[in-house]
Design a protein around this motif. Structure first.
Motif, PDB file in Angstrom:
ATOM      1  N   GLN B 147      28.253  22.430  18.942  1.00 38.27           N
ATOM      2  CA  GLN B 147      27.076  22.148  18.120  1.00 38.27           C
ATOM      3  C   GLN B 147      25.994  23.180  18.399  1.00 38.27           C
ATOM      4  N   VAL B 149      22.417  23.938  18.907  1.00 35.93           N
ATOM      5  CA  VAL B 149      21.302  23.056  19.254  1.00 35.93           C
ATOM      6  C   VAL B 149      20.100  23.317  18.344  1.00 35.93           C
ATOM      7  N   HIS B 150      20.109  24.445  17.651  1.00 29.63           N
ATOM      8  CA  HIS B 150      18.970  24.805  16.802  1.00 29.63           C
ATOM      9  C   HIS B 150      19.076  24.195  15.407  1.00 29.63           C
ATOM     10  N   LYS B 152      21.793  22.266  14.375  1.00 28.15           N
ATOM     11  CA  LYS B 152      22.590  21.040  14.497  1.00 28.15           C
ATOM     12  C   LYS B 152      23.954  21.132  13.818  1.00 28.15           C
TER      13      LYS B 152
END
Lengths: 347, 206
Positions: B147, B149-150, B152
């Protein structure tokens, strides 16, 4: 209360400042001249008048500005506030704890009137007045955790306890030191702490979990954590790292005193009475180096801590690339004199 | 291919064992790619009890991310039900139905890539099965589901570190930090502090 709420920002033009009063009461986290991870928990009992320990939930001059910043973060990214379905009771527990504490500790600002489950909450600084039915979330504009944490400084997580473990299953996280609630929600205690270097090997998390599983209602505890942040940015989230990451490459000997901030988390832990969950408020305090060095003891000590910190910790805390510049700046304020034990600036 | 040996890692990173036959009222095996061999080994370990176990077994098989298709091997075991799906997502409605219909005593065996194990395990947990009723064994590709993290977005079958997010295009390094809820590892922008400075991609997850 002897101070005004600041009009200031934590983004763009960064007008955040600490008044002389706020500097003097800053929770400096180092009680000695070096630092390594430890469980370092102590009872969260009322402390010296005027200090951040005086009350259960400290309300300071940054209150209104922090609440405005939280609202901006949530508008940009609603995933910063999440609660798994079974955590609503813990949210009510938290709402009760905060409302009772603030009404008791700051009666000029907050009032709570109760007749059975009919509650009446008044938050004068934020100009909020709310009548609602306790344990009926349809009578509030948000879920109980979101409702009260939109009115309370600091991040919050709620941990369910089962299978001899704690599970991070709800949170309001907009002022975090680079961790993602959206990624970590649902994890067990060792899982969400997994990226922390060195501490697992030292058994810190095994001991902390064992301690917390036995945490009693009415006997909260507290500890400090800390890192460094460029500019007074509350929202140092991994989500927005591409936006704030470049500022780490902008530190120079000329601007380090203004732009580098010591970021301290006053973390408290509370057993909640109905849900048996644990509430974990993570209150963030920021101070720029130029403000911090006005306290000679802190300046000497921070120089020594930063200079001697294990490189793995400096890397994890994100300031390895700026350490030499920080140490050079702080060394100007360290005459080599001994420092007294403990945090307080004058003792 | 035998059991995978993993490097020492952090505590959110999943660990896997070897499948062992356990007494149960029913047996559900979900496998992809080389995971077929772990399922065959499982029934071989059962010895004389294998026939009775197979009579109460349901096998769901998906070809691996690199195209490995050993369905004929698991089919030859002679389980009461043996189903081949073209992908995990095609198999998932069937898996959820089987889990929803499960009775006490169901044993679950997951084998193959981390992605298959992670996605199936998520369904098993959501169905409310006790975690000690589930066994996992890694076989085959080490490619990861990651994933960003920025943005999604999730990128499947990541084999290199760093890699390019298939959704937002950022250059991401792959952490060992793993979310069971997302069944994914975490990807973080590698050149945030020095835009444009991206080290060459290394094939870490073959």
């Amino acid at each position: 209360m002897g101070f005004e709420f600041n009009t200031e920002t934590f983004r763009n033009d960064f007008t955040f400042r600490n008044s002389p009063r706020a500097i003097a009461r800053f929770p400096f986290p180092f009680d000695r001249d070096d630092y390594m991870y430890s469980v370092n928990m102590e009872p969260h009992v009322p402390g010296r008048p005027g200090s951040v320990f005086e009350h259960a939930f400290d309300v300071d001059e940054h209150y209104l500005a922090e609440m405005r910043d939280r609202d901006l973060v949530l508008k940009e990214d609603p995933l910063r506030c999440q609660s798994l379905p079974h955590m609503e009771m813990a949210g009510w527990d938290l709402l009760e704890l905060i409302m009772e504490s603030k009404a008791r500790d700051y009666p000029d600002w907050f009032e709570l009137h109760r007749q059975g489950n009919k509650w009446h909450w008044i938050n004068k600084p934020m100009q909020i007045e709310q009548k609602f039915t306790f344990l009926d979330s349809s009578t509030l504009p948000y879920g109980p955790m979101e409702y009260i944490t939109r009115q309370t400084q600091g991040d919050f997580t709620l941990q369910d306890q089962r299978d001899e473990n704690l599970w991070i299953e709800a949170g309001m996280v907009t002022t975090q030191a680079d961790w993602s609630l959206d990624f970590d929600i649902g994890m067990g205690f060792h899982e969400w702490h997994a990226p922390v270097p060195l501490a697992h090997e030292k058994g810190v998390f095994d001991r902390a979990l064992k301690f917390l599983l036995k945490l009693q209602h009415g006997a909260p505890v507290r500890r400090f954590n800390w890192t460094m942040t460029v500019d007074p940015l509350l929202d140092t989230s991994p989500e927005n790292y591409p936006k704030w990451g470049p500022t780490r490459a902008e530190i120079t000997p000329e601007n380090v005193g203004q732009r580098m901030h010591l970021r301290v988390e006053l973390q408290t832990l509370w057993r909640l009475p109905r849900s048996n969950a644990i509430a974990f408020p993570i209150r963030c305090y920021l101070i720029k180096f130029d403000e911090l060095v006005t306290q000679p003891k802190w300046a000497r000590r921070l120089h020594r801590v930063v200079r001697d910190l294990h490189p793995d910790l400096a890397a994890y805390k994100g300031f390895l690339r700026n350490r030499d510049t920080m140490v050079a700046y702080l060394s100007q304020y360290d005459d080599g004199a001994p420092t007294s034990p403990g945090w307080w600036p004058e003792d | 291919m035998t059991k995978t040996v993993f490097e020492k890692s952090i505590r959110s990173r999943p660990v896997y064992d070897e499948l062992q036959p356990r007494p149960g009222t029913a047996h559900l095996c979900v496998a992809d790619g080389e995971g077929a061999e772990a399922v065959c080994d499982l029934f071989a370990k059962a010895g004389t009890a294998a026939a009775e176990m197979l009579a109460r077994s349901h096998i769901i098989y998906v070809p691996g991310p690199t195209g490995t298709d050993l369905f004929a091997k698991v089919q030859a075991l002679g389980a009461a039900q043996c189903h081949r799906s073209p992908s995990f997502w095609a198999a998932e409605p069937r898996l959820r139905k089987v889990l929803a219909d499960a009775h006490m005593g169901l044993q679950v065996y997951l084998a193959g890539t981390e992605t298959l194990i992670g996605l199936a395990q998520r369904d098993v947990i959501e169905a409310g099965l006790p975690h000690d009723a589930v066994q996992t064994e890694h076989r085959g590709s080490l490619s990861r589901r990651v994933q960003c993290v920025h943005c999604k977005g999730i990128t499947e079958n990541v084999t290199t570190d760093p890699f390019t997010c298939s959704h937002c295009g950022l250059n991401l390094f792959v952490r060992d930090h793993y979310s069971r809820r997302l069944a994914a590892f975490q990807g973080v922008n590698i050149d945030a502090e020095d835009p444009g400075t991206v080290p060459p991609a290394v094939e870490r997850f073959k």
